[in-house]
Design a protein around this motif. Structure first.
Motif, PDB file in Angstrom:
ATOM      1  N   TYR A   1     -40.863 -20.315  15.384  1.00  0.00           N
ATOM      2  CA  TYR A   1     -41.734 -21.442  15.576  1.00  0.00           C
ATOM      3  C   TYR A   1     -40.999 -22.690  15.964  1.00  0.00           C
ATOM      4  O   TYR A   1     -41.475 -23.399  16.926  1.00  0.00           O
ATOM      5  N   LEU A   2     -40.089 -23.108  15.325  1.00  0.00           N
ATOM      6  CA  LEU A   2     -39.526 -24.224  15.786  1.00  0.00           C
ATOM      7  C   LEU A   2     -38.904 -24.490  17.069  1.00  0.00           C
ATOM      8  O   LEU A   2     -38.931 -25.583  17.571  1.00  0.00           O
ATOM      9  N   THR A   3     -38.276 -23.213  17.727  1.00  0.00           N
ATOM     10  CA  THR A   3     -37.599 -23.234  18.882  1.00  0.00           C
ATOM     11  C   THR A   3     -38.653 -22.996  20.081  1.00  0.00           C
ATOM     12  O   THR A   3     -38.408 -23.023  21.322  1.00  0.00           O
ATOM     13  N   ILE A   4     -39.779 -22.228  19.834  1.00  0.00           N
ATOM     14  CA  ILE A   4     -40.913 -21.893  20.842  1.00  0.00           C
ATOM     15  C   ILE A   4     -42.262 -22.564  20.518  1.00  0.00           C
ATOM     16  O   ILE A   4     -42.803 -23.015  21.550  1.00  0.00           O
ATOM     17  N   GLU A   5     -42.695 -22.264  19.375  1.00  0.00           N
ATOM     18  CA  GLU A   5     -44.150 -22.964  19.392  1.00  0.00           C
ATOM     19  C   GLU A   5     -44.294 -24.386  19.213  1.00  0.00           C
ATOM     20  O   GLU A   5     -45.203 -25.137  19.750  1.00  0.00           O
ATOM     21  N   LEU A   6     -43.254 -25.211  18.574  1.00  0.00           N
ATOM     22  CA  LEU A   6     -43.299 -26.448  18.203  1.00  0.00           C
ATOM     23  C   LEU A   6     -42.902 -27.348  19.362  1.00  0.00           C
ATOM     24  O   LEU A   6     -42.112 -26.937  20.161  1.00  0.00           O
ATOM     25  N   LYS A   7     -44.063 -28.038  19.774  1.00  0.00           N
ATOM     26  CA  LYS A   7     -43.702 -28.759  20.877  1.00  0.00           C
ATOM     27  C   LYS A   7     -43.185 -30.352  20.510  1.00  0.00           C
ATOM     28  O   LYS A   7     -42.768 -31.003  21.715  1.00  0.00           O
ATOM     29  N   ASP A   8     -42.988 -30.637  19.346  1.00  0.00           N
ATOM     30  CA  ASP A   8     -42.410 -32.154  18.928  1.00  0.00           C
ATOM     31  C   ASP A   8     -41.248 -31.797  18.622  1.00  0.00           C
ATOM     32  O   ASP A   8     -40.448 -30.783  18.807  1.00  0.00           O
ATOM     33  N   SER A   9     -40.577 -32.869  17.858  1.00  0.00           N
ATOM     34  CA  SER A   9     -39.175 -32.939  17.301  1.00  0.00           C
ATOM     35  C   SER A   9     -38.847 -31.949  16.293  1.00  0.00           C
ATOM     36  O   SER A   9     -40.078 -31.635  15.399  1.00  0.00           O
ATOM     37  N   ILE A  10     -37.970 -31.217  16.268  1.00  0.00           N
ATOM     38  CA  ILE A  10     -37.502 -30.266  15.360  1.00  0.00           C
ATOM     39  C   ILE A  10     -36.960 -31.233  13.984  1.00  0.00           C
ATOM     40  O   ILE A  10     -36.223 -31.968  14.266  1.00  0.00           O
ATOM     41  N   PRO A  11     -37.833 -30.861  12.829  1.00  0.00           N
ATOM     42  CA  PRO A  11     -37.392 -31.929  11.725  1.00  0.00           C
ATOM     43  C   PRO A  11     -35.581 -31.928  11.280  1.00  0.00           C
ATOM     44  O   PRO A  11     -35.123 -30.608  11.529  1.00  0.00           O
ATOM     45  N   LYS A  12     -35.377 -32.860  11.225  1.00  0.00           N
ATOM     46  CA  LYS A  12     -33.842 -33.218  11.205  1.00  0.00           C
ATOM     47  C   LYS A  12     -33.134 -32.475  10.140  1.00  0.00           C
ATOM     48  O   LYS A  12     -32.027 -31.919  10.480  1.00  0.00           O
ATOM     49  N   GLU A  13     -33.758 -32.029   9.117  1.00  0.00           N
ATOM     50  CA  GLU A  13     -33.222 -31.287   7.979  1.00  0.00           C
ATOM     51  C   GLU A  13     -33.126 -29.736   8.545  1.00  0.00           C
ATOM     52  O   GLU A  13     -32.143 -29.045   7.697  1.00  0.00           O
ATOM     53  N   LEU A  14     -33.878 -29.359   9.311  1.00  0.00           N
ATOM     54  CA  LEU A  14     -33.814 -27.791   9.727  1.00  0.00           C
ATOM     55  C   LEU A  14     -32.594 -27.779  11.038  1.00  0.00           C
ATOM     56  O   LEU A  14     -32.288 -26.509  11.198  1.00  0.00           O
ATOM     57  N   ARG A  15     -32.475 -28.947  11.655  1.00  0.00           N
ATOM     58  CA  ARG A  15     -31.479 -28.544  12.933  1.00  0.00           C
ATOM     59  C   ARG A  15     -30.088 -28.049  12.625  1.00  0.00           C
ATOM     60  O   ARG A  15     -29.683 -26.700  13.528  1.00  0.00           O
ATOM     61  N   PRO A  16     -29.469 -28.144  11.766  1.00  0.00           N
ATOM     62  CA  PRO A  16     -28.269 -27.301  11.407  1.00  0.00           C
ATOM     63  C   PRO A  16     -28.427 -25.924  11.103  1.00  0.00           C
ATOM     64  O   PRO A  16     -27.557 -25.319  11.473  1.00  0.00           O
ATOM     65  N   GLN A  17     -29.370 -25.600  10.755  1.00  0.00           N
ATOM     66  CA  GLN A  17     -29.371 -24.016  10.507  1.00  0.00           C
ATOM     67  C   GLN A  17     -29.900 -23.538  11.482  1.00  0.00           C
ATOM     68  O   GLN A  17     -29.665 -22.130  11.550  1.00  0.00           O
TER      69      GLN A  17
END
Ligand code: B12
Ligand code: SF4
Ligand code: SF4
Length: 378
Positions: free
Chosen positions: A218-234
């Motif tokens: 979802y975060l890399t395909i469906e979400l059009k906005d910023s990826i929540p910062k706390e999830l980026r490292p994972q």
């Protein structure tokens, strides 16, 4: 007569490349309440269309009132395994398996249409039908399970006991009574919980319940906005979708390569170099990913994902590319570039962040830059 037509449909489906075929009656969804609850819990994130689909998903007859049967079909997209040394190399990005080749929507819709034409000719009667692959308002996995294609695993994917879960699902709704599957699906998850444990963001909250807002797909395909910062490292080096909960599934050790050439990897789609992707312009992106599932992120979303992977790589060799990205016209790109520079740290990254802080006017980007500088200084 009925069974003969059903058998012919099976044979023709296999000839067209659908490895799994099953038919179920067009009855009310048995899991619609679970779907409703899933939406109410907010697990759909910003996929608003899933809310609009709720009333339509109650029964296939809402999509075609004459529907008597649902023909569920599955097409294998397993091809090769990427070289582990490159998929684990943080300077390379990983694209999920389903997106290595041509867009499955186009490939499968064409085959569904051929199957419908065949059924119409063979049945020698006027028929109503509609075809769906992925984007339609139908709970594809429930009907696939009812049709005997497999069972719904704890990672929420439909798994076949012989060949695993690397399948695209699709359906034909048809105004024809056929012979229905009566066998319960073979195989089960048993006591296994490998997918739940392996998920980097703990998106599988409990068996069969996935919170999209945490899912890397979802975060890399469906979400059009910023990826929540706390999830980026994972997210590591996953730049389009995620296969982890399927990679670890023991049932996928039995996967066999697809016979569909369109699903074999296009050149450069297996484990592309992140720095090469940073140079892709808007028009390069449109050309390179024409007819590919990757175009769904659009250029902006794809670049955002590449920048997150670069931040996770953390190499100072990426600073020159990020210095360009931090002055990009798109605030979302500038914000993610700031985050990645913060992850890399060092003199050059700090300078690039300080320079942009002087010129930046978008509040969200200013916050990203300040947070990145703070991260470096701590
Ligand atoms: C929205 C969506 C997503 C969302 C949400 C995923 C999700 N798990 O719900 C996101 C963007 C995260 C996503 C990701 C992926 N997706 Co997707 N997605 C869809 C889509 C369009 C709708 C799914 C949906 O309605 N979800 C809402 C939930 C509540 O519904 P559900 O998971 O189908 O759950 C039902 C049943 O599981 C059942 N149920 C619920 N609880 C329980 C408990 C038990 C015990 C049981 C038995 C049943 C059960 O009730 C639910 C409601 O009916 C479908 C296509 C379609 N039209 O169905 C493709 C689809 C599910 N996706 C698909 C794929 C390939 C993927 C990815 C692998 C892509 C990737 N590599 O990144 C990942 C896999 C992530 C994962 N673990 O699911 C394939 C799955 C094929 C398969 N073998 O199952 C589908 C079917 C598309 C297709 N036509 O092939 N996807
Ligand atoms: S696709 Fe990845 S992030 Fe999503 S549930 Fe599976 S392992 Fe977790
Ligand atoms: S990894 Fe284990 S629990 Fe998860 S879907 Fe596969 S068999 Fe089921």
């Amino acid at each position: 007569m009925k069974s003969t037509l059903t058998q012919k449909i099976h044979t023709r489906s296999n000839e067209l490349g659908f490895e799994l075929v099953g038919i179920s009656p067009a009855k009310d969804s048995e899991t619609i309440d679970l779907y409703r609850k899933w939406l109410e819990n907010g697990y759909a994130g910003k996929m608003e269309y899933l809310k609009r689909h709720l009333p339509l998903k109650e029964n296939p007859r809402t999509l075609l009132k004459e529907t008597k049967s649902v023909i569920s079909l599955a097409m294998n997209y397993y091809s090769v395994d990427p070289p582990t040394d490159l998929s684990e190399d943080p300077s390379h990005g990983q694209i999920s398996r389903y997106a290595w080749g041509d867009d499955y929507h186009d490939v499968i819709r064409d085959k569904l249409q051929q199957l419908v034409d065949y059924i119409k000719t063979t049945a020698e009667s006027e028929l109503q039908s509609r075809v769906f692959v992925d984007s339609g308002p139908i709970l594809e996995r429930e009907y696939a399970q009812n049709s005997g294609l497999g069972w719904i695993g704890k990672n929420t994917n439909l798994i076949n006991w012989q060949t695993g879960s690397w399948y695209f699902l699709s359906e034909i709704l048809i105004s024809l009574e056929l012979e229905y599957n009566t066998e319960p699906a073979r195989g089960s998850c048993g006591t296994c919980t490998k997918c739940i444990e392996a998920c980097p963001t703990d998106a599988i909250l409990e068996p069969n319940v996935l919170d999209s807002r945490l899912c890397i797909s979802y975060l890399t395909i469906e979400l059009k906005d910023s990826i929540p910062k706390e999830l980026r490292p994972q997210i590591g080096n996953l730049i389009f979708g995620c296969d982890i909960c399927q990679e670890v599934c023991p049932w996928n050790s039995k996967a066999v390569p697809t016979s569909e050439p369109a699903f074999h990897p296009r050149k450069d789609n297996l484990v592309p170099e992140l720095l090469t992707l940073m140079g892709i312009t808007h028009s390069d992106f449109s050309k390179k990913y024409k007819g590919s599932p990757i175009k769904r992120t659009k250029w902006k979303g794809f670049l955002r994902n590449v920048i997150v992977a670069i931040g996770n790589w953390g190499s100072p060799t990426a600073v020159p590319a990020l210095k360009k990205a931090i002055i990009n016209d798109e605030p979302m790109i500038r914000g993610h570039a700031a985050w990645a520079l913060g992850q890399i740290g060092g003199k050059n990254a700090t300078k690039a962040l300080e320079n942009q802080l002087e010129n930046e006017i978008v509040p969200e980007v200013i916050t990203e830059i300040q947070d990145a500088l703070h991260f470096i200084s701590n």
